[in-house]
Design a protein around this motif. Structure first.
Motif, PDB file in Angstrom:
ATOM      1  N   ASN A 174       0.817  -1.220   0.000  1.00 44.65           N
ATOM      2  CA  ASN A 174       0.000   0.000   0.000  1.00 44.65           C
ATOM      3  C   ASN A 174       0.847   1.265   0.000  1.00 44.65           C
ATOM      4  OD1 ASN A 174      -2.398  -1.435   0.090  1.00 44.65           O
ATOM      5  ND2 ASN A 174      -2.213  -1.691   2.325  1.00 44.65           N
ATOM      6  N   GLY A 175       2.086   1.087   0.397  1.00 41.63           N
ATOM      7  CA  GLY A 175       2.965   2.266   0.474  1.00 41.63           C
ATOM      8  C   GLY A 175       3.789   2.471  -0.781  1.00 41.63           C
ATOM      9  N   ILE A 176       3.616   1.610  -1.771  1.00 45.30           N
ATOM     10  CA  ILE A 176       4.448   1.737  -2.982  1.00 45.30           C
ATOM     11  C   ILE A 176       3.824   2.764  -3.933  1.00 45.30           C
ATOM     12  CG2 ILE A 176       5.378   0.543  -5.009  1.00 45.30           C
ATOM     13  CD1 ILE A 176       5.452  -2.015  -3.294  1.00 45.30           C
ATOM     14  N   ALA A 177       4.589   3.814  -4.206  1.00 48.40           N
ATOM     15  CA  ALA A 177       4.066   4.873  -5.085  1.00 48.40           C
ATOM     16  C   ALA A 177       4.572   4.717  -6.507  1.00 48.40           C
ATOM     17  CB  ALA A 177       4.464   6.243  -4.530  1.00 48.40           C
ATOM     18  N   GLY A 178       5.549   3.854  -6.710  1.00 45.84           N
ATOM     19  CA  GLY A 178       6.067   3.676  -8.061  1.00 45.84           C
ATOM     20  C   GLY A 178       7.038   2.518  -8.144  1.00 45.84           C
ATOM     21  N   ILE A 179       7.034   1.871  -9.301  1.00 42.88           N
ATOM     22  CA  ILE A 179       8.003   0.800  -9.556  1.00 42.88           C
ATOM     23  C   ILE A 179       8.727   1.173 -10.849  1.00 42.88           C
ATOM     24  CG2 ILE A 179       8.323  -1.666 -10.040  1.00 42.88           C
ATOM     25  CD1 ILE A 179       5.771  -2.225  -8.459  1.00 42.88           C
ATOM     26  N   ILE A 180      10.012   1.507 -10.714  1.00 41.20           N
ATOM     27  CA  ILE A 180      10.779   1.997 -11.864  1.00 41.20           C
ATOM     28  C   ILE A 180      11.718   0.880 -12.322  1.00 41.20           C
ATOM     29  CG2 ILE A 180      12.192   3.912 -12.734  1.00 41.20           C
ATOM     30  CD1 ILE A 180       9.603   4.830 -11.237  1.00 41.20           C
ATOM     31  N   PRO A 181      11.575   0.446 -13.542  1.00 45.82           N
ATOM     32  CA  PRO A 181      12.419  -0.657 -14.007  1.00 45.82           C
ATOM     33  C   PRO A 181      13.887  -0.250 -14.152  1.00 45.82           C
ATOM     34  CG  PRO A 181      10.743  -0.067 -15.655  1.00 45.82           C
ATOM     35  CD  PRO A 181      10.668   0.941 -14.563  1.00 45.82           C
ATOM     36  N   ALA A 182      14.757  -1.245 -14.094  1.00 43.97           N
ATOM     37  CA  ALA A 182      16.151  -1.016 -14.478  1.00 43.97           C
ATOM     38  C   ALA A 182      16.121  -0.642 -15.946  1.00 43.97           C
ATOM     39  CB  ALA A 182      16.960  -2.289 -14.251  1.00 43.97           C
ATOM     40  N   ASN A 183      16.704   0.501 -16.256  1.00 43.22           N
ATOM     41  CA  ASN A 183      16.554   1.041 -17.603  1.00 43.22           C
ATOM     42  C   ASN A 183      17.940   1.373 -18.176  1.00 43.22           C
ATOM     43  OD1 ASN A 183      16.403   3.340 -19.520  1.00 43.22           O
ATOM     44  ND2 ASN A 183      14.197   3.134 -19.205  1.00 43.22           N
ATOM     45  N   ASN A 184      18.253   0.793 -19.306  1.00 48.12           N
ATOM     46  CA  ASN A 184      19.585   0.965 -19.885  1.00 48.12           C
ATOM     47  C   ASN A 184      19.869   2.391 -20.331  1.00 48.12           C
ATOM     48  OD1 ASN A 184      21.216  -1.228 -19.662  1.00 48.12           O
ATOM     49  ND2 ASN A 184      20.218  -2.342 -21.340  1.00 48.12           N
ATOM     50  N   ASP A 185      18.850   3.093 -20.785  1.00 46.09           N
ATOM     51  CA  ASP A 185      19.057   4.485 -21.210  1.00 46.09           C
ATOM     52  C   ASP A 185      19.424   5.357 -20.006  1.00 46.09           C
ATOM     53  OD1 ASP A 185      18.487   3.848 -23.818  1.00 46.09           O
ATOM     54  OD2 ASP A 185      16.340   4.246 -23.591  1.00 46.09           O
ATOM     55  N   VAL A 186      18.753   5.077 -18.878  1.00 45.74           N
ATOM     56  CA  VAL A 186      19.075   5.809 -17.643  1.00 45.74           C
ATOM     57  C   VAL A 186      20.515   5.504 -17.244  1.00 45.74           C
ATOM     58  CG1 VAL A 186      18.553   6.005 -15.168  1.00 45.74           C
ATOM     59  CG2 VAL A 186      16.679   5.859 -16.823  1.00 45.74           C
ATOM     60  N   PHE A 187      20.845   4.221 -17.252  1.00 43.64           N
ATOM     61  CA  PHE A 187      22.197   3.789 -16.864  1.00 43.64           C
ATOM     62  C   PHE A 187      23.260   4.464 -17.729  1.00 43.64           C
ATOM     63  CE2 PHE A 187      25.782   0.929 -17.627  1.00 43.64           C
ATOM     64  CZ  PHE A 187      26.261   0.795 -16.339  1.00 43.64           C
ATOM     65  N   ARG A 188      23.038   4.456 -19.051  1.00 43.86           N
ATOM     66  CA  ARG A 188      24.027   5.033 -19.982  1.00 43.86           C
ATOM     67  C   ARG A 188      24.182   6.536 -19.777  1.00 43.86           C
ATOM     68  NH1 ARG A 188      21.301   2.380 -24.110  1.00 43.86           N
ATOM     69  NH2 ARG A 188      21.987   0.232 -24.169  1.00 43.86           N
ATOM     70  N   ALA A 189      23.053   7.229 -19.632  1.00 43.42           N
ATOM     71  CA  ALA A 189      23.116   8.689 -19.434  1.00 43.42           C
ATOM     72  C   ALA A 189      23.843   9.018 -18.138  1.00 43.42           C
ATOM     73  CB  ALA A 189      21.702   9.275 -19.427  1.00 43.42           C
ATOM     74  N   CYS A 190      23.579   8.225 -17.093  1.00 41.91           N
ATOM     75  CA  CYS A 190      24.251   8.461 -15.797  1.00 41.91           C
ATOM     76  C   CYS A 190      25.753   8.214 -15.921  1.00 41.91           C
ATOM     77  CB  CYS A 190      23.665   7.558 -14.711  1.00 41.91           C
ATOM     78  SG  CYS A 190      22.013   8.028 -14.189  1.00 41.91           S
ATOM     79  N   LEU A 191      26.120   7.170 -16.635  1.00 43.63           N
ATOM     80  CA  LEU A 191      27.544   6.837 -16.786  1.00 43.63           C
ATOM     81  C   LEU A 191      28.279   7.941 -17.541  1.00 43.63           C
ATOM     82  CD1 LEU A 191      29.799   4.749 -16.372  1.00 43.63           C
ATOM     83  CD2 LEU A 191      29.087   3.654 -18.511  1.00 43.63           C
ATOM     84  N   ALA A 192      27.617   8.531 -18.503  1.00 44.38           N
ATOM     85  CA  ALA A 192      28.249   9.582 -19.316  1.00 44.38           C
ATOM     86  C   ALA A 192      28.128  10.965 -18.656  1.00 44.38           C
ATOM     87  CB  ALA A 192      27.595   9.599 -20.701  1.00 44.38           C
ATOM     88  N   GLY A 193      27.419  11.044 -17.549  1.00 40.43           N
ATOM     89  CA  GLY A 193      27.227  12.350 -16.886  1.00 40.43           C
ATOM     90  C   GLY A 193      26.357  13.274 -17.712  1.00 40.43           C
ATOM     91  N   GLU A 194      25.436  12.681 -18.451  1.00 32.36           N
ATOM     92  CA  GLU A 194      24.580  13.483 -19.334  1.00 32.36           C
ATOM     93  C   GLU A 194      23.242  13.820 -18.673  1.00 32.36           C
ATOM     94  OE1 GLU A 194      24.182  10.959 -22.691  1.00 32.36           O
ATOM     95  OE2 GLU A 194      26.179  11.450 -23.480  1.00 32.36           O
ATOM     96  N   GLU A 195      22.584  14.802 -19.270  1.00 33.93           N
ATOM     97  CA  GLU A 195      21.234  15.143 -18.808  1.00 33.93           C
ATOM     98  C   GLU A 195      20.302  13.953 -19.029  1.00 33.93           C
ATOM     99  OE1 GLU A 195      19.625  18.597 -20.727  1.00 33.93           O
ATOM    100  OE2 GLU A 195      17.723  18.427 -19.645  1.00 33.93           O
ATOM    101  N   LEU A 196      19.405  13.745 -18.078  1.00 41.56           N
ATOM    102  CA  LEU A 196      18.422  12.657 -18.221  1.00 41.56           C
ATOM    103  C   LEU A 196      17.249  13.180 -19.050  1.00 41.56           C
ATOM    104  CD1 LEU A 196      18.453  11.125 -14.631  1.00 41.56           C
ATOM    105  CD2 LEU A 196      19.317  10.094 -16.738  1.00 41.56           C
ATOM    106  N   ASP A 197      17.456  13.142 -20.346  1.00 39.68           N
ATOM    107  CA  ASP A 197      16.469  13.729 -21.239  1.00 39.68           C
ATOM    108  C   ASP A 197      15.537  12.643 -21.762  1.00 39.68           C
ATOM    109  OD1 ASP A 197      15.335  15.878 -22.293  1.00 39.68           O
ATOM    110  OD2 ASP A 197      16.839  16.261 -23.852  1.00 39.68           O
ATOM    111  N   LEU A 198      14.934  11.890 -20.861  1.00 38.30           N
ATOM    112  CA  LEU A 198      14.029  10.834 -21.298  1.00 38.30           C
ATOM    113  C   LEU A 198      12.805  10.809 -20.402  1.00 38.30           C
ATOM    114  CD1 LEU A 198      15.263   8.315 -19.160  1.00 38.30           C
ATOM    115  CD2 LEU A 198      16.969   8.518 -20.940  1.00 38.30           C
TER     116      LEU A 198
END
Ligand SMILES: Nc1ncnc2c1ncn2[C@@H]1O[C@H](COP(=O)(O)OP(=O)(O)OP(=O)(O)O)[C@@H](O)[C@H]1O
Ligand SMILES: [Mg+2]
Length: 261
Positions: free
Chosen positions: A218-242
């Motif tokens: 009941n307390g879960i407000a969201g389930i965010i999948p492991a996402n490769n685009d997020v991972f790649r943008a984070c690794l490159a230090g880029e804006e999360l433009d997705l």
């Protein structure tokens, strides 16, 4: 609405803060992101912005706040607990935040409480005091959202930073430590009667059931999948433009709207 985002180190607090800020701004909210993590230099990149000057400097810098803290601790006996340290002498709206201490892009304003800049400069207590005061003294209207990205763990709860917030979002990643910490945070938030919700992050087929079994559904407000685009943008230090549908759902939920199909 003032939202604190917390959780274990590396669970995805800054990533969720950035994605959620963008989703709220896309819905027409005026968003203030408060970077209250003195040790992390990545959030502004995820937002595609420059890191603003520390708000601490507006109040005279770290030494001045530490001096105020020292003065407050005099004449306090050990049994009465830590003294209240007043930094703000009035309530602030988002318009009162001095422009020189923010950067702005697409309806999102970014403010950094204070970073560790130099070797041996001292502890982060002054940042904690300022974050606590800031949240307590910020007033928002219906179309404004404040999103606070915190430092890892629960030290900020010990400092009372969450006193001034309306909602606590706990980012939980698929690790045992994160699942355990989520319970501690729920307990701490309960003592100050703040609503607490969980964001399960980096979820995949293997971890989903274990996480769902451990966190109050009941307390879960969201389930965010492991996402490769997020991972790649984070690794490159880029804006999360997705845009992620799950983050959009979360923004709708926080805005009190129906979930989008
Ligand atoms: N949904 C996701 N899918 C894939 N990778 C993710 C996701 N969320 C976060 N990550 C990865 O986790 C890393 C850590 O994320 P982030 O910096 O947001 O965590 P944090 O909790 O803010 O860390 P810290 O405690 O250091 O501030 C990111 O660099 C990224 O690689
Ligand atoms: Mg972070």
């Amino acid at each position: 609405m003032k939202i604190v985002i917390c959780g274990k180190g590396g669970s995805g607090k800054s990533t969720i803060s950035a994605l959620l800020s963008k989703a709220m701004a896309n819905k027409g909210y005026r968003v203030l992101v408060i970077d209250s993590d003195e040790s992390n230099f990545g959030l502004h990149r995820q937002l595609g912005m420059e890191l603003p000057e520390d708000l601490m400097n507006y109040f005279g810098g770290k030494k001045v706040i530490l001096e105020r803290m020292r003065a407050s601790f005099q004449n306090v006996d050990a049994k009465s607990g830590p003294p209240k340290i007043e930094i703000f002498d009035k309530m602030w709206t988002l318009n009162d935040i001095p422009d020189e201490y923010t950067t702005e892009k697409n309806g999102i304003m970014l403010l950094a409480v204070g970073k560790i800049h130099e070797f041996g400069e001292g502890c982060a207590c002054a940042m904690g005091v300022l974050s606590t005061g800031m949240l307590e003294h910020l007033e928002t209207d219906d179309k404004e959202v404040v999103i606070v990205d915190t430092d890892a763990g629960v030290e900020h709860f010990g400092r009372g930073v969450e006193h001034g917030c309306d909602i606590i979002l706990v980012v939980v990643d698929p690790t045992f430590e994160s699942l355990m910490l989520s319970k501690k945070i729920e307990e701490l938030a309960g003592t100050i009667k703040k609503p607490v919700y969980f964001i399960l992050n980096k979820v995949d087929d293997e971890s989903r059931q274990v996480m769902l079994a451990s966190v109050d559904r009941n307390g879960i407000a969201g389930i965010i999948p492991a996402n490769n685009d997020v991972f790649r943008a984070c690794l490159a230090g880029e804006e999360l433009d997705l845009r992620l549908a799950e983050i959009n759902d979360l923004a709708n939920l926080l805005g009190g709207e129906k979930r989008e199909k």
